[in-house]
Design an enzyme around this catalytic site. Structure first.
Site: not given
Length: 415
Positions: A207, A137
């Site tokens: 998540h 990322e």
């Protein structure tokens, strides 16, 4: 413990039921259920029946603030039934078609992405414009910044909003400050970072997070969260066109559950402008993303409570006129619209999924209190997730639901 008369009566009935043999107990419960069966679709209005979703062509083409990027006024515009991920895919397809410098990249995006938002784009536009990246990322964000600095239109995807934290330094210390540190000579106005956000009911601590609050102090960034397919397409296209780096967070549970008739033409919707979804005069509710529909459900319960809740919702407030506002752009947020609404209604309840401490609602509550204190009839209430990691097995208890929202509305209206 002192029990009310109703509570004592329920307790006595429960004890009598438990004394029965197992078979007799089961038949008693079955008979009771048969007499008053719950409706198959549930007792509360759901997302599929939401009045906030535009299901007709005419309503879609009259979306407030819509700005067409081709012919200004065309009577023969078309719409197509889309869910949110299809609308996002359509926005990126339009961007790639209109701008030869635009590229889309991220983990697995060439394969369609985890949520299928980039399905078919690599085949349509070529793998040199829609491509996969390594699982880094920080690297995705750094590459995006360099690409945008060189004049390309960079549309990057972080696979889950929960994974954006390794990119925090690049976004907060580089992307947000790029124009400022150059004295306005350079900018990253062609940088958009997309990421799924919010809960799905079973995503747990890695998540289902809502990370928007972590970026509130990053002056130079914009943060956008849509509530529906029409909003997602228009706000994403506006983010791509905007001369500032934008974090575009997409509520993942709405990818498939929210469906509208979406204009097929290219269009934008205004950033940093909230939308009043339902005007009112007695209470303002402010939210964004998925909780907008929780607020809608709570408003329906307040106006017409089911029998189980009638005793705790006073009849005197069931006709309350409630104003519902979708903030849409979280940073910089539309202070004027919110403040004017609260000056009118004199009450405010803020609803978001992230925890209360350090949440976006904290900044909004303090700003509204500073500007509206002498006009307010009740303290600002915040209905949020709990200040814990998002639990896996008990995620449904973490997410602020319609009952918690109704409780806050009742307390605020009767303060």
């Amino acid at each position: 413990m002192i029990l009310s008369r109703a509570a004592r009566s329920n307790l006595i009935r429960a004890k009598k039921l438990m004394r029965l043999p197992t078979k007799a107990r089961a038949s008693t419960v079955a008979a009771t259920t048969a007499e008053n069966p719950p409706p198959a679709e549930g007792s509360l209005p759901g997302l599929a029946s939401s009045a906030l979703l535009l299901s007709t062509r005419d309503a879609a083409l009259r979306t407030p603030g819509i700005a067409w990027l081709d012919e200004p006024d065309s009577a023969d515009r078309e719409t197509r039934k889309m869910n949110t991920y299809q609308a996002i895919r359509d926005a990126m397809s339009n961007a790639l078609t209109r701008d030869d410098s635009a590229v889309v990249f991220g983990e697995d995006v060439a394969f369609g992405g985890v949520f299928r938002c980039t399905m078919g784009l690599a085949e349509e536009f070529g793998r040199e414009r829609v491509f996969n990246t390594p699982l880094t990322e920080q690297g995705i964000a750094g590459f995006s910044i360099g690409l945008a600095a060189m004049g390309q239109t960079a549309i990057a995807e972080i696979q889950f909003g929960d994974y954006i934290f390794p990119a925090f330094d690049q976004l907060v210390n580089e992307a947000a400050k790029f124009r400022f540190r150059s004295g306005g000579k350079f900018d990253l106005g062609k940088l958009t970072i997309r990421a799924p956000t919010m809960s799905v009911g079973h995503g747990g601590l890695y998540h289902s997070q809502s990370p928007e609050g972590f970026f509130m102090a990053a002056a130079g960034l914009k943060i956008v969260i849509p509530r529906s397919p029409i909003q997602a397409k228009g706000l994403l296209m506006a983010s791509i066109e905007d001369p500032n780096p934008v974090l575009f967070f997409e509520p993942k549970i709405l990818y498939r559950s929210a469906v509208e008739q979406v204009p097929t033409s290219a269009y934008t919707l205004p950033l940093s402008r909230a939308e009043i979804l339902k005007p009112g005069t007695d209470l303002t509710i402010l939210s964004w993303g998925t909780p907008i529909y929780t607020a809608e459900t709570a408003m329906n319960i307040l106006a017409s409570p089911p029998p189980s809740l009638e005793r705790i919702i006073p009849k005197s407030i069931r006709n309350a006129s409630v104003e519902l506002i979708d903030l849409r752009t979280i940073l910089p947020w539309d202070v004027e619209t919110v403040v004017e609404s609260v000056k009118k209604t004199r009450r405010l309840v803020i609803l978001h999924e992230a925890g209360k401490i350090g949440g976006v609602g904290s900044d909004i509550a303090s700003t509204v209190t500073e500007r509206c204190f002498l006009r307010m009839e009740a303290p600002v209430r915040r209905v949020t997730g709990w200040d814990t990691p998002v639990p896996l097995q008990y995620e449904k208890f973490y997410i602020p639901d319609a009952i918690r929202m109704v409780d806050a509305m009742v307390e605020t209206l009767t303060y």
